[in-house]
Enzyme design. Structure first.
Site, PDB file in Angstrom:
ATOM      1  N   HIS A 802       0.853  -1.186   0.000  1.00  0.00           N
ATOM      2  CA  HIS A 802       0.000   0.000   0.000  1.00  0.00           C
ATOM      3  C   HIS A 802       0.888   1.235   0.000  1.00  0.00           C
ATOM      4  CE1 HIS A 802      -3.253  -2.720   1.914  1.00  0.00           C
ATOM      5  NE2 HIS A 802      -3.408  -2.628   0.605  1.00  0.00           N
ATOM      6  N   GLU A 805       1.366   3.859   2.777  1.00  0.00           N
ATOM      7  CA  GLU A 805       1.844   3.430   4.094  1.00  0.00           C
ATOM      8  C   GLU A 805       3.366   3.511   4.162  1.00  0.00           C
ATOM      9  OE1 GLU A 805      -2.115   0.618   4.460  1.00  0.00           O
ATOM     10  OE2 GLU A 805      -0.169  -0.374   4.381  1.00  0.00           O
ATOM     11  N   HIS A 899       2.867  -3.156   7.015  1.00  0.00           N
ATOM     12  CA  HIS A 899       1.839  -2.178   6.625  1.00  0.00           C
ATOM     13  C   HIS A 899       1.824  -0.999   7.587  1.00  0.00           C
ATOM     14  CE1 HIS A 899      -0.753  -4.396   3.619  1.00  0.00           C
ATOM     15  NE2 HIS A 899       0.118  -5.307   3.978  1.00  0.00           N
ATOM     16  N   GLU A 984       1.307  -4.158  11.363  1.00  0.00           N
ATOM     17  CA  GLU A 984       0.762  -2.817  11.188  1.00  0.00           C
ATOM     18  C   GLU A 984       1.453  -1.841  12.117  1.00  0.00           C
ATOM     19  OE1 GLU A 984      -1.667  -2.007   9.096  1.00  0.00           O
ATOM     20  OE2 GLU A 984      -2.783  -3.847   8.651  1.00  0.00           O
TER      21      GLU A 984
HETATM   22 ZN   LIG Z   1      -1.905  -1.651   4.324  1.00  0.00          ZN
END
Ligand SMILES: [Zn+2]
Length: 1124
Positions: A802, A805, A899, A984
């Protein structure tokens, strides 16, 4: 007893209903009143269940219909009715059926001048009106007209009754038909007049509740489109705005102001975004049919959302709870699915990406080259490892003497010094309000701050001419006959000159390398300019940056400022000063200049609203009409010490960490040239709220319209005429990555560190996607050493699928730098594992300033189930590489995809567990029959103990249906990797642990990357397959003076002597004597001396008793359960 009571009550109620004897009725009413005056709601509900409501309503109707109603009966009856009616959900309906509405209205009309009687009627009406259907019926029967007769302009008489009447009116207007009737009869104007009158006269704020109820009437009417139109036509915006302005700071008026603001927000005319098209400003001719856009967020109809002001303070709603019905409950979809999504022959191509397995390492035989000062290179790397800044704990120093000369034992291990304590946090400065200026010092001195005057003149010249900005960093592409381009030579010259006068020390960065790499980077919009921060480099902020304390009522202030545009447009400029959609030549000097045409840049349009306020619109992802979140733009032409307000008006998510202490980041070019090249958290008066923009009906085809949100922040720039970059988060571009990898590769000692970078594949945009392999070189080319090398298990790490990010890239940067460093933990990891790393799975998205997608407008982390080489090449080949590793028996021990998380704080992982998923979805279903390896929990538990930013409490191991095509779930299910994770990292910071209350800086994110590696080492130590040699060496490193540890190692050794020599050693076909020749096993007499094997796992049977109890309390590892 209860039955007797029940029967007694029923007798009373029946008697009440049937009796016409005044004395009996009065007596019964008294008994009932006494009964309900004590005890809990249960009594009332019990009475309702026994027909209490009907009995009372019937009595009311019978009494009211007599020629001269008896108010001695009616008043206590109304009081009882009110009490019971509030608890009876069907009360309105019952009243309607028994015709109690009519009689009550008639009684009210008869008593207009009799306050006491009227008040009682109003109470009953208020209860009736709580049912919308009954309310509508009352409206038809003229209840609103009656109420307007009762509600007078400001008076101090009969205010109890007036309050009741306004509240009944507000309740009635919840019905659509009543609201429509109110609009048609002109009540909006009447209500506004009443509001003005009461608001103006009630200076003592004695009747706040009457004023609030009047505004609630307007709020309910404004839920109707015709209501909003009537409100606007009656100058409602102006009236409410002006009446509330003088009351904003008055806390006692809070109930009034909050409703007034809701009405104003509701009635502010909705409009489409000021953009020519909803689709991205950049187009890319993508192959294949493009994916359809995901379903829309909930619709806005005539009755739209409440428009409630979002909570001003941090609340529980910050963490949106996952939906349980998204959980996968189909056991067949939770079970492993071995097999391939492609022909088996295709896997052969990945052999070339695993050359370490076939390499003969002949160069190890050769003499070291003269031009390579290996030790020096290694030390240079050591300086830069992300953890290097922190002090080393005492205990490690203490046992150095007893550990002998072995390198691991003598080299300090800075990483361990920070285990769960974090780096030295210092004293963060308090950050509040607009007075805050992080650049105060620099600013007060201006550019004269530097003692070397000449240099400053140079800087001023650079900036005045603005040349570096436009020309100097222009970067013609290779294909434009680069060698002939004088422009590019100029660029290099200018960079050389700048570097001579302004040395920069960004670690693992070099502007010259960057320039060379930038020429190879291909963007959709063919960017010709480099972003200065990216070129020049970034040094982490010197001190931690606390979360911004939210100013009370800041959101309200900002919303009123927005509404003022509509009411008082005198100072409104509304001039487009930048736009990607129109060829733009901004010549105005009185405004800021914007630009975003550089790598990872994202700004589509800028509109100057007031002198120091700008509305900004960010670009959607390429080939998409959504995902507006990431921004990164250049701004210049500013004045110092002036607060500028920026509003990003087309944000999409309903909430943001910007409401909970997060700040955007800023990089000042002048500051960089003064020796402070740093992306810093910046901005104040930050909040995030729903605005009045709605998706154009042209886009939706008249269907539901998406709402937009405003992120607003104020910035005070450190210097006048500076060039600054503002971004959602610390940018990390593809060119920065390629530069970084180049420098990393050069920093390692190639005789010790195996560092290989190759191309996984080309992206759709024509950029090579790098794949990095890191391990230790084999000790020698002896068969044993080569065998040990080829038996090393793999870890596979990926990041940045992504593009918005960027935090994931900083974590990955920390991981990469740590893994090649001379930190002893890193050495152990290299010697025992092979790391396959794809640091950027979506280079195109990163380059083109996307937030979420690839150039096809697809979320690549939803493509893992069936990726296609032409459409999702990076995913296809990443999956292919994993298939290949599995096919040669080298499935990774750990797979982790890094992420960033925009709604939560801290760092945490998502993993996969069948049992936990089934149990969460259907707690009643027994899952004991399901067999599951629970090893997925070990790594997060370890990280929770060692990494300051990490918290187990946010981790989840549930498998959601909507995540079936993510890397985590597919690698878990199809590759059979139990430890498959998404990690994350918050964009904001931490609300637990040593970094609690701090926003993440790049240093913290990099540290997390290093700590993740430490976690991998400890994970191995807890594994049954861990070699005793590694255990011994790790023990020396991680806490050797811990006697408990020694004790366990000894036990491990004894066990090995007693059993292992016969079993595992024999199985491995190894002479146990091999241990005595172990070069790494010579110093520690108390440690096992016969358990070494160069073959990993050959003694696994011996080490099974190593269950990691109580060891390393100091490292915070106590309580970890051996899980295998
Ligand atoms: Zn992500």
């Amino acid at each position: 007893m209860a039955e007797q009571e029940g029967s007694g009550l029923q007798v009373l109620l029946r008697t009440l209903q049937n009796s016409s004897d005044r004395a009996s009725i009065l007596a019964i009413l008294q008994v009932l009143a006494d009964l309900l005056s004590v005890g809990t709601d249960r009594r009332i509900r019990y009475m309702i269940s026994k027909g209490g409501s009907e009995a009372l309503l019937q009595t009311l109707v019978d009494t009211a219909r007599t020629a001269s109603p008896d108010y001695d009966i009616l008043l206590p009856l109304f009081r009882l009715l009110t009490k019971v009616g509030l608890r009876d959900k069907k009360f309105g309906q019952k009243a309607l059926e028994l015709e109690a509405l009519d009689v009550t209205l008639i009684l009210a009309r008869k008593n207009l001048s009799h306050s006491q009687n009227l008040l009682h009627c109003l109470w009953a009406l208020r209860v009736f009106a709580s049912s919308v259907t009954t309310g509508a019926m009352l409206g038809i029967n003229g209840a609103m007209e009656l109420l307007f007769k009762v509600i007078p302009p400001y008076t101090r008489k009969r205010t109890w009754m007036i309050r009741a009447a306004t509240e009944v009116l507000a309740a009635l207007l919840k019905s659509k038909s009543n609201s429509r009737r109110a609009v048609n009869r002109g009540y909006v104007t009447s209500l506004l007049r009443l509001h003005q009158d009461w608001h103006g006269h009630d200076t003592a704020n004695a009747f706040v509740l009457i004023r609030r109820a009047l505004l609630l009437c307007l709020k309910h009417i404004a839920a109707l489109r015709s209501g909003r139109e009537a409100f606007l036509a009656a100058q409602g915006m102006e009236i409410l705005f002006s009446t509330t302005q003088n009351a904003l700071d008055d806390r006692s008026l809070e109930p009034v102001i909050s409703v007034a603001l809701q009405v104003l927000r509701q009635c502010y005319p909705k409009s489409p975004l000021p953009l020519v098209a909803a689709s991205s400003a950049y187009a890319f001719p993508a192959r294949g049919s493009l994916p359809s856009e995901p379903p829309r967020v909930p619709a806005e109809e005539d009755f739209e959302d409440e428009g409630d002001e979002e909570e001003d303070k941090d609340s529980d709603s910050e963490d949106a709870k996952e939906e349980d019905d998204d959980l996968e409950t189909d056991v067949s979809k939770l079970s492993g699915k071995p097999g391939l999504d492609r022909p088996e022959e295709e896997l052969a191509q990945y052999e070339a990406m695993c050359l370490e397995l076939s390499c003969s390492f002949e160069e190890l035989e050769a003499k070291p080259r003269d031009d390579m000062n290996a030790e020096e290179a290694e030390h240079a790397a050591h300086h830069h490892i992300p953890a290097a800044a922190s002090p080393k704990p005492q205990h490690l120093r203490k046992d150095q003497s007893s550990r002998g000369p072995e390198r691991e034992d003598t080299v300090r291990t800075p990483l361990l010094g920070m285990v769960k304590r974090g780096r030295s946090t210092g004293q963060p400065a308090s950050r509040k309000g607009p007075g805050m200026n992080p650049y105060q010092n620099a600013q007060s001195n201006g550019l004269g701050v530097d003692s070397s005057g000449n240099e400053i003149l140079d800087i001023l010249a650079f900036l005045r001419e603005d040349t570096w900005d436009v020309d100097m960093t222009s970067c013609p592409r290779m294909r434009d006959s680069f060698s002939d381009s004088t422009g590019s030579r100029d660029t290099a010259d200018v960079i050389d000159r700048l570097l001579q006068t302004h040395p920069q020390h960004a670690p693992f960065h070099d502007p010259r390398v960057y320039l060379a790499k930038a020429r190879g980077t291909r963007s959709v919009a063919d960017f010709q300019t480099m972003a200065f921060p990216d070129l020049w480099g970034h040094c982490p902020a010197p001190s931690p940056e606390p979360m911004l304390e939210r100013k009370r009522g800041i959101q309200r202030i900002k919303i009123f400022e927005d509404i003022r545009r509509f009411i008082q447009s005198g100072d409104i400029i509304n001039k487009v000063v930048f736009s990607l959609d129109e060829p733009w030549q901004n010549t105005a000097t009185s405004c800021l200049r914007f630009s975003s045409k550089f790598e990872s840049g994202n700004l589509r349009k800028a509109i100057q609203v007031r002198e120091f306020e700008y509305d900004l619109l960010v670009n959607t992802d390429v080939n998409s009409t959504q995902y507006q979140q990431w921004f990164n733009f250049k701004v210049s032409g500013m004045r110092a010490a002036v607060p500028y307000r920026f509003n990003i008006i087309n944000c999409e998510k309903p909430n943001s960490q910007f409401n909970y202490g997060m700040q955007p980041t800023m990089y000042s070019v002048k500051e960089a040239l003064l020796g402070r090249p740093t992306w810093k958290r910046t901005g104040y008066e930050i909040c995030y709220y729903k605005n009045h923009y709605r998706e154009s009906t042209a886009v939706t085809g008249g269907a539901s319209r998406k709402c937009y949100y405003t992120l607003t922040f104020a910035v005070t720039f450190p210097h006048s005429e500076d060039v600054c970059y503002l971004a959602y988060h610390y940018p990390y571009t593809y060119t920065a990555l390629m530069t970084h990898l180049d420098i990393l590769r050069k920093s390692v000692n190639p005789r010790k560190v195996y560092f290989r970078q190759e191309v996984l594949c080309q992206t759709l945009g024509g950029n090579p996607c790098p794949l990095v392999t890191i391990t230790a070189m084999p000790e020698s080319v002896s068969a044993d050493h080569l065998e040990q090398f080829r038996q090393r298990p793999y870890h596979v790490l990926t990041a940045r699928v992504h593009p918005g990010e960027s935090n994931a890239s900083w974590v990955m940067k920390g991981t990469l730098e740590f893994l090649v460093s001379s930190d002893p933990v890193a050495r152990l990891l290299r010697e025992n594992f092979i790391f396959k790393i794809i640091p950027m799975l979506n280079p195109d998205g990163v380059i083109n300033g996307n937030h979420r997608c690839s150039l096809r407008g697809e979320d690549l982390n939803r493509q893992w189930l069936a990726p296609r080489p032409q459409l999702q090449p990076t995913i296809y080949h990443a999956k292919g590489l994993l298939y290949y590793l599995r096919s040669i028996g080298h499935s990774p021990v750990v797979f982790c995809d890094f992420h960033g998380h925009s709604q939560k704080k801290n760092v945490f992982v998502y993993g996969c567990s069948i049992k936990e998923t089934l149990w969460q979805a259907e707690p009643a279903v027994g899952t004991s029959a399901v067999l599951e390896d629970v090893s997925y929990r070990t790594l997060p538990k370890i990280l929770d103990k060692v990494a300051p930013a990490f918290t187990m409490s946010s981790c989840s191991f549930l498998v959601e249906k909507s995540r079936a095509s993510t890397a985590r779930v597919v690698v878990w299910r199809e590759m059979g990797v139990p430890r498959s994770y998404t990690m994350e990292s918050s964009y904001c910071g931490c609300n637990q642990g040593p970094y609690q209350g701090l926003q993440f800086g790049t240093r913290d994110l990099e540290e997390m990357g290093a700590m993740f590696c430490l976690g991998l080492l400890i994970l191995e130590l807890k594994s049954v397959s861990c070699s005793c040699q590694l255990l011994t060496r790790a023990a020396a490193l991680l806490g050797a003076e811990d006697e408990a540890l020694d004790h366990h190692l000894q036990r491990c050794a004894q066990t090995a002597d007693e059993e292992g020599g016969r079993d595992a050693g024999a199985q491995a076909g190894l002479p146990t004597a091999a241990a005595q020749t172990d070069p790494g096993q010579t110093k520690e007499e108390t440690l096992p001396s016969k358990v070494f094997s160069p073959l990993r796992g050959s003694f696994s049977g011996r080490c099974q008793r190593w269950s990691v109890p109580r060891r390393r309390a100091r490292l915070g590892l106590k309580g970890l359960q051996g899980t295998q």
